[in-house]
Design an enzyme around this catalytic site. Structure first.
Site, short mmCIF file in Angstrom:
data_model
loop_
_atom_site.label_atom_id
_atom_site.label_comp_id
_atom_site.label_asym_id
_atom_site.label_seq_id
_atom_site.Cartn_x
_atom_site.Cartn_y
_atom_site.Cartn_z
N ASP A 55 -1.05 -3.19 0.34
CA ASP A 55 -0.48 -3.55 0.95
C ASP A 55 0.48 -2.00 -0.41
O ASP A 55 0.63 -2.05 -1.73
CB ASP A 55 0.52 -4.55 0.78
CG ASP A 55 2.39 -4.58 0.90
OD1 ASP A 55 2.51 -4.06 2.42
OD2 ASP A 55 2.40 -4.67 0.30
N HIS B 79 0.05 3.29 -2.06
CA HIS B 79 0.59 4.24 -2.56
C HIS B 79 1.87 4.44 -3.63
O HIS B 79 2.09 5.43 -4.41
CB HIS B 79 1.02 5.63 -1.06
CG HIS B 79 2.64 5.06 -0.14
ND1 HIS B 79 2.67 4.18 0.56
CD2 HIS B 79 3.33 5.08 -0.72
CE1 HIS B 79 3.90 3.91 0.69
NE2 HIS B 79 4.82 4.18 0.24
N ASP C 218 4.50 -3.83 11.47
CA ASP C 218 5.47 -3.49 10.84
C ASP C 218 6.14 -2.12 11.75
O ASP C 218 7.31 -1.26 10.79
CB ASP C 218 5.36 -3.07 9.38
CG ASP C 218 4.32 -2.26 9.10
OD1 ASP C 218 4.51 -1.22 9.77
OD2 ASP C 218 3.70 -2.25 8.32
#
Length: 1609
Positions: free
Chosen positions: A627, A630, A749
């Site tokens: 999760d 980045h 999401d």
């Protein structure tokens, strides 16, 4: 579970993908029965790690059923690093161990005592990120360099090459590369989803039911379903969800985090990472508290049920970047977060955040609105907030305190602690200039650190020194000087105040935008009233405050979030980022950002805690989704994933990155070992973008791909550990990898398709995703047609388990397509084709080995409400039969949400199956076809599925195309191979009397060769990139002309080349079968397969006929050796015999190929050693020697041979080149000395009378080669004086009359041979002026009359050799007769040689020190450069200066007669040439400092510039290839005697090999596959040059062979 022993698995049929779990234990045989030498242990070693298993696999004998070992070959750049494309490699799972072969060109910088290092455990044991093993690279500079690494398990690994640098004792670390090995994911096999008749089967009919066998799931076969556990109920209820997911065709469940959730109830806000959420357990929190492991064992058990009973692997989110804001352990370990106490620049951000909260709590008292209803409300609130912020005086964190600065400076001045200024004078400098000086010197401490109010300062002593040096007029007045410093500080502060103002503006803009979204926008959350509990914007800090007097700076921890367009490789919580001050972070108020520091030592508790978290998950789940990947610090992810892989080596890891850069994506993928990157089809905005996404991430390989068929090769694999048997292997080149995709139709999401486009498109796009050759994913809400994105935080309802029944949305279709897709991936349907036409997308998947496939037709629906069929034309599938399998339309009664207060349901969509669609078969001029016609009613959202099969598929074609190739090509001679591999346009036209030329492909440049090399140049690119859109591929699809050309051109030449019959027939048979059985779209693949197979066979045959130097050499040696075949062939108009056609050596292609222009005496004998003698073609060399020897006339051999019919004798150097070649032949050929006794008939009478070749006086007497050698020497000793036969414009239309006069004499005081005049040019620098306009017609560019240095060297070499032979009684002559001082006497070879030896340095050397001029024959007034050897000695009157021109001819003399040179002088001159003359692909022909230097050759230039008109500067600066070989040989000789290489010759070798790097690349990439005649300045292309020249390649081969011999000593 999967079988643990790879050696056990290897004992089964390796061709089968299915495994019975667990597998039987197989005892590994001892070495006693293998080919390994030495004694063997009596008991087998028990492998303890996968790496140990891999080693044992290769050390013990294979069994008969084993397939060839896969060898993946990684070729590194010369500097030891991978090129950009290869920096990341994705390798397949090591179900059976294989080899990663690292190769490097010999002699490249990285091969200099090179060591390959990797953290893959090559020596066995467990993986450790920081433990690197090494393999020393082979040091033989003439041999290929390769290291074979046994690969046996999954993971993410790094490597690099380390080698000696240029400085003594230094080591260079090459660029790092990374290879990731896919995990093994074992799961139960499923039965087919289609019946034997092709109809879908339900579960009750046995469709896709689980079997007892296990199969390893390739990543492309993963079908992942995302589920949210809190909507599934307790674990006791999960089996219903498992059943539903299984029946819908999924094989992996993606779980959002299952750990205990924080106060927000978001699964991603984890309160306790080591305990599972109580809501999952029937007994709730009490049940969890009873479990010592936080519920881990029970979760593990339920996941085992999912895997064993339902065929579902488990993937979980791993949250590394933050923790819940109410995690209890934060109070005990506040150092785990970012606070002003441990991250000081957070202090102003905290002050600002606190001010916003206080402002929010007091809106009513300020008369401000607490509810946002308009943009004006936002403007008013932010304006008021701005005033509050001004009162914080946050500028004090940015600037210097003027009062403190004045005091510090004055105190230093008063106390005498001034740091005296040491720089350049500051007197008279302004305050602005002084400020810039102080800033540039880095003397402003704390700048940009924000460590506290007025934390920016300048050392008082330094400040005092500056002002004292600048304001000398103030003397020692401390107050005045302190005031002066204040003026400087004011200037320093100006940009700092501006920075504060800009940051404040940015912060206010960010706040304004955030308020608008959260409280006003239609699609925002509309948070409602503003208060302390719900402030204006989300708080940036979590305030723990365990006690009332707790330190706010310690217990205020920064919340996590994300930033638009942030650099993902930089932590935005750390400087230089000011994201928290500028309010650029879109925060998650329920998540505290974790502070790991640089390493575990920076924050030991947090690292240990989070390591426990990830290792616990790795032991429980099959995969991780990282999760917020980045924003997770890279080193954190690397370390924690390494720990996880220790627990579960076959851990599957995926992530969604938002870097916006493919290069940055690769950084994360390679470092973290990410197996897949999440992509989303829902992000497409129209069908064209959908097709692009499918092509980019889901195509697999294009239909008709060539790489696997054409680029692989087979060979014998030596044992990689040095122990064990050799095995057959298939070598697969690696060209780099793209990150693997996990393509979602919709992620959990993102908004639903009803919101983004239309509900109908759910079916069409969902179906397209299932046909993607990648991992795929979906969410239950997509399949069940949920109308809206569910809120992970606030949603409390449960999923409805709808299975495959009513209210199951598109589940039935997903069941069919998901299962069919898994079967296709496991079955090898790797090829695909995407076609988009208007709103339609067709995706065709094909098995390349059977040509069976499935075609999906999807009508996308990006607009709501349309029922229009749209337009798509009939789709013709050539040579294919198609059968309808399934079709569906989706209809909606309404788009109303069917959910209730407790249960989540989708909208009521109805799947209507389409009646079977009949696919008509047609026939036209291109052959049979199936025609897919979309039904009249096929509204947006509809799909159809067809099974396809190529008609009359030739299952044995692939094998046939490569069969018996060696048998067909094995009898070809080198001359035959010239026809098969090469022949340029002019050669082919000449040889076939104009019938055949090179092949022209529309849309691309004409092929440069008629033979296989001509085709291979474009095919190498096409095969490497599967570039099926290339013009050649299009041409092949259009017709079979190219196929016919390839074999017919050989068949038509069988009369002259009988051995061509077999390869011509072999090619014809294969192309005939291709034409008969292959549809047009596959023709490029099979053409490439046949051509590349034939080329490899022809090349193999060529190399096998070469010397050991070539056959065992590296690729560059072999590439150059093929130039001997490229240049040596048979044409009609040129021969070594005037009465019949024989093979002859071309000087260069394409200009010197036929007729009189083909065969040149000088070129032949400069080229003969490298192209013929080093390669072992002694017969070809001998024929050329004998042919030219027969033409001896006037003591010379012709430069232009013209088939010995009308040879021209104007070359002073040619006979000496021939004598050097005879010497080389004698020394290298078997029984080489016997050539001296060979008798040749003489073309001309003894009196040199010119007669036609067929005149009775021609060939009337014979001489031996020894006699011819003697005649050359004697004629020169006597003096040669004649006028060329047929002198005048018929012979040479450019030359002036005086130029036809040939005069050559020996100066018996020095032994040197002089010749030529200002009107002719008798050496290789033979450009004759041609321009009337410039006045240069008949004016040689470089006459070189006198004694050219290379002729002197060649003469000396011959005399030395003949003296040795004569002394040994192996040559019938002792010397020459000469008139010296009026007396005729015998001058022995030794005497003549000694004369030259004694005079050479004095005549040719130009001393470095002018004080030594008296020792040498030099004219100081015309010396341009010292420390050189003259190019000529004794140039004619008026041209004495040309003696002193620095050119690249002296290394020739150094190579053939090194004894002539003072060794120190020689090395000095060579180093100067290395610096001044050496060029990328050759040597400059003139010193750039010379007035005549003109480096650009253009023969068409007809200007009035005499220096360049009509190319007069041919040898006045352009860079010629062949002299480089002599330079390298000379440098090697002298540097290893008196230079750097004296102690270690490899130093010299590696230095010189660097000079060949550009040549290597040129030969590999240029369509002519050779080295050019010349280039313009700095290696620039010269259009008047031959693209490949015999002597250019030859002289480099000379050098390489010299190195080879050196390596054998």
């Amino acid at each position: 579970m999967a079988p643990k022993s790879k050696t056990a698995r290897a004992a089964k049929q390796t061709g089968s993908r299915l495994k019975n779990i667990p597998g039987p234990k197989v005892k590994i045989p001892t070495n006693g029965g293998s080919s390994s030498a030495g004694s063997s242990p009596t008991s087998t070693k028990t492998p303890k790690t996968p790496a140990d298993e891999g080693i044992e696999f290769f050390e013990f004998a294979p069994i008969a059923a084993d397939q060839p070992i896969r060898v993946f070959e990684l070729r590194l750049d010369p500097d030891g690093g991978p090129d950009k494309d290869k920096s990341y490699l994705r390798l397949p799972p090591a179900e059976i161990p294989y080899i990663l072969r690292v190769t490097l060109d010999a002699g490249t910088p990285a091969s200099k005592n090179g060591v390959f290092r990797t953290n893959f455990p090559l020596d066995g044991g467990r993986f450790s990120r920081d433990r690197f093993v090494e393999r020393k690279l082979p040091t033989n500079i003439s041999k290929p360099i390769q290291v074979d690494l046994p690969i046996s398990h999954a993971g993410a690994f790094a490597y690099w090459v380390e080698y000696d640098g240029d400085e003594p004792g230094s080591r260079v670390k090459g660029r790092e590369g990374y290879f990731n090995i896919d995990p093994l994911l074992w799961i139960k096999e499923r039965a087919p989803i289609l019946s034997s008749t092709g109809t879908p089967l339900s579960p009750s009919e046995g469709g896709a039911v689980l079997k007892s066998n296990y199969v390893n799931l390739p990543l492309d076969s993963l079908s992942i379903l995302t589920v949210v556990s809190k909507w599934m109920g307790t674990m006791s209820e999960w089996s219903k969800s498992f059943e539903e997911a299984r029946d819908r065709g999924y094989n992996m469940l993606h779980w959002t985090p299952l750990q205990e959730r924080g106060e927000s109830d978001s699964p991603y806000s984890i309160r306790n990472q080591l305990s599972y959420d109580p809501a999952m357990f029937t007994g709730g929190k009490k049940e969890v508290e009873k479990e010592s492991d936080g519920g881990k064992a029970k979760v593990k058990e339920i996941l085992k049920v999912a895997k064993e009973e339902y065929g579902l692997l488990g993937l979980t989110d791993v949250v590394l970047n933050h923790t819940a804001n109410d995690s209890k352990w934060l109070v005990e370990h506040p150092e785990a977060g970012y606070s002003p106490a441990n991250t000081p620049h957070m202090a102003p951000a905290l002050e600002l955040d606190t001010a916003i909260i206080e402002f929010s709590a007091n809106l009513a008292s300020e008369g401000l609105p607490s509810r946002i209803t308009s943009w004006d409300d936002i403007e008013n609130l932010v304006s008021a907030l701005h005033q509050k912020i001004k009162g914080l005086n946050l500028w004090q964190y940015y600037v210097l305190d003027v009062n403190r600065e004045r005091s510090a400076a004055r105190e230093a001045l008063a106390s005498g602690t001034v740091s005296e200024w040491q720089g350049s004078s500051l007197t008279g400098k302004s305050a602005v200039e002084l400020a810039e000086t102080v800033r540039s010197l880095g003397k402003v401490e704390g700048l940009g650190k924000f460590v506290g109010r007025f934390g920016v300062k300048v050392n008082g002593s330094f400040a005092a020194g500056v002002v004292k040096a600048a304001f000398t007029e103030l003397g020692d007045n401390a107050d005045a000087l302190a005031d002066a410093w204040v003026r400087v500080v004011d200037v320093l502060n100006v940009p700092l105040y501006q920075e504060w103002e800009e940051d404040t503006k940015t912060a206010l803009d960010s706040i304004k935008n955030r308020i608008k979204y959260t409280r006003l926008d239609e699609h925002g959350p509309k948070l409602g009233e503003i208060s302390r509990e719900s402030p204006l914007v989300e708080p940036y800090f979590t305030r723990l405050a365990p006690t009332p007097d707790a330190d706010t700076f310690v217990y205020s921890l920064a919340n996590n979030g994300w930033i638009w367009n942030a650099d993902p490789l930089h932590n935005f919580a750390l400087l230089p980022s000011k994201a928290y001050i500028r309010r650029e972070v879109i925060v998650w108020g329920d998540c505290v950002k974790l502070r790991y520091g640089d390493s575990p030592e920076s924050n030991p508790w947090l690292w240990e805690y989070m390591t426990s978290y990830v290792t616990s998950l790795a032991a429980t789940f099959d995969g991780f989704r990282i999760d917020n990947c980045h924003s997770t610090p890279l080193h954190v992810g690397v370390t924690l994933l390494d720990a996880a892989r220790v627990v579960n080596p076959n851990l599957y890891v995926c992530a969604e990155l938002f870097t916006g850069s493919e290069d940055t994506d690769k950084v994360f993928v390679s470092r973290l070992g990410l197996n897949s990157l999440i992509r989303e089809m829902g992000n497409a905005w129209d069908p064209k973008e959908s097709s692009r996404l499918l092509y980019s991430y889901g195509l697999g390989k294009p239909i008709g791909s060539m790489d696997s068929a054409c680029l692989t090769s087979t060979e014998e694999l030596p044992p990689p550990t040095g122990k064990g048997p050799a095995r057959p292997c298939v070598v697969i080149p690696l060209y780099g990898s793209k990150p693997h995709a996990l393509l979602y139709d919709l992620t959990h999401d993102n908004e639903s398709y009803l919101d983004k486009r239309s509900a109908e498109d759910t079916l069409a796009t969902g179906a397209l995703v299932t046909f993607s050759y990648s991992a795929i994913g979906s969410v239950k809400g997509f399949d069940d047609l949920y109308p809206k994105l569910l809120n992970l935080v606030h949603e409390k309802r449960r999923y409805e388990i709808s299975g495959l029944g009513e209210n199951s949305g598109i589940a039935k279709v997903k069941r069919l397509l998901n299962h069919l897709r898994m079967e296709m991936v496991l079955g090898g349907y790797v090829e695909g084709h995407v076609h988009q036409e208007n709103d339609y997308i067709l995706l065709h998947r094909i098995h390349p080995g059977t040509q069976k496939g499935y075609l999906l037709v999807a009508h996308q629906s990006f607009q709501k409400g349309s029922k229009d069929r749209g337009y798509i034309g009939p789709q013709k599938l050539r040579r294919i039969r198609a059968k309808f399998v399934y079709g569906a339309i989706i209809d909606f009664e309404s788009y109303k949400d069917q959910s209730d207060e407790t249960t989540l349901r989708g909208i009521s969509g109805k799947i209507t199956e389409i009646p079977p669609v009949v696919v008509p078969q047609g026939l036209d001029g291109e052959g049979p076809f199936a025609e897919i016609i979309v039904p009249d009613y096929f509204p947006p959202g509809s799909i159809m599925l067809f099974e396809t099969q190529m008609q009359e598929y030739d299952a044995g074609l692939d094998a046939f195309c490569v069969a018996d190739v060696d048998k067909a090509f094995s009898e070809l001679s080198l001359v035959d191979l010239n026809v098969v591999l090469y022949r340029c346009e002019d050669e082919e036209r000449d040889a076939t009397l104009g019938e055949i030329g090179t092949y022209a492909v529309p849309g691309m440049a004409a092929l440069v060769y008629c033979g296989l090399e001509g085709w291979m140049h474009p095919l190498r690119h096409i095969m490497r990139y599967n570039d099926l859109g290339h013009a050649l591929c299009g041409h092949l699809r259009e017709g079979s002309w190219a196929l016919d050309y390839v074999h017919t051109r050989l068949a038509r030449q069988v009369d002259n080349f009988p051995a061509l019959a077999k390869p011509a027939l072999w090619l014809k048979e294969r192309f005939d079968r291709i034409k008969a059985s292959v549809p047009n779209h596959l023709r490029p693949k099979y053409f490439a397969l046949v051509i590349s197979t034939a080329y490899k066979a022809a090349r193999r045959v060529a190399i096998e006929q070469c010397s050991e130097f070539v056959s065992s050499g590296h690729s560059f040696t072999q590439d150059l050796s093929l130039c001997s075949i490229q240049m040596h062939g048979m044409v009609q108009s040129a021969s070594l015999d005037p009465g019949k056609i024989t093979p002859s050596l071309a000087a260069g292609l394409p200009h010197f190929t036929t007729g009189w222009a083909r065969c040149w005496g000088r070129d032949v004998f400069i080229s003969l050693r490298g192209l013929f003698l080093t390669t072992g073609n002694f017969e070809g060399a001998k024929k050329h020697i004998l042919a030219f020897a027969s033409t001896l006339k006037h003591g010379l051999i012709p430069n232009l041979l013209d088939s010995i019919r009308t040879p021209r004798y104007n070359s002073r150097d040619s006979p000496w080149w021939m004598l050097q070649n005879i010497q080389d032949y004698v020394l290298s050929a078997p029984d080489g000395l016997s050539i001296l006794s060979e008798s040749v008939k003489r073309r001309f009478p003894k009196d040199d009378t010119w007669v036609p070749w067929n005149d009775s006086q021609a060939y009337a007497y014979s001489s031996t080669i020894a006699e011819i050698i003697q005649e050359i020497l004697q004629r020169h000793a006597d003096g040669i004086h004649f006028r060329e036969y047929n002198a005048g414009p018929n012979l040479d239309m450019q030359m002036k009359d005086e130029g036809f006069n040939i005069d050559i004499d020996v100066d018996w005081t020095t032994g040197l041979i002089f010749g030529g005049n200002q009107h002719n040019c008798g050496t290789w620098m033979d450009k004759m002026g041609e321009s009337q306009r410039a006045g240069t017609k008949g004016v040689p560019g470089t006459p070189r009359d006198g004694a050219p240095i290379e002729i002197t060297g060649l003469l000396k070499s011959t005399l030395r050799w003949l003296d040795e032979l004569s002394t040994a009684g192996k040559f019938p002559f002792k010397g020459v007769k000469a008139e010296i001082d009026g007396k005729q006497r015998l001058v022995t070879y030794k005497e003549w040689s000694n004369l030259i030896q004694a005079s050479f340095e004095q005549c040719y050397y130009v001393p470095l020190d002018s004080a030594d001029d008296a020792k040498y024959n030099v004219n100081p007034s015309i010396i341009n450069r010292r420390g050189i050897y003259k190019d000529v000695y004794g140039s004619g009157p008026g041209r004495e200066w040309s003696d002193y021109q620095f050119r690249a001819n002296f290394p020739i003399a150094m190579t053939v007669a090194p004894e002539l040179f003072d060794e120190q002088h020689a090395l000095g001159a060579l180093k100067l040439a290395d610096k001044v003359l050496r060029a990328p692909l050759g040597m400059k022909t003139l010193d750039p400092s010379d007035m005549q230097y003109r480096p650009y050759y253009d023969n068409s230039n007809d200007s009035t510039d005499a220096a360049i008109a009509k190319g007069l500067n041919y040898h006045q600066g352009p860079e010629w290839g062949w002299p480089l070989g002599y330079f390298l040989r000379a440098y090697l000789h002298f540097d290893t005697r008196v230079g750097t290489g004296r102690e270690d010759p490899t130093e010299t070798l590696h230095y010189l090999y660097r000079h060949l790097l550009t040549m290597r690349r040129h030969v590999q990439n240029d369509p002519w596959a050779g080295l050019p005649e010349l280039t313009n300045k700095d290696g620039a292309y010269c259009h008047d040059s031959c693209n490949t020249q015999a002597w250019s390649s030859s002289c480099i081969l000379d050098f390489l062979e010299t190195v080879h011999k050196l390596s054998l000593k």
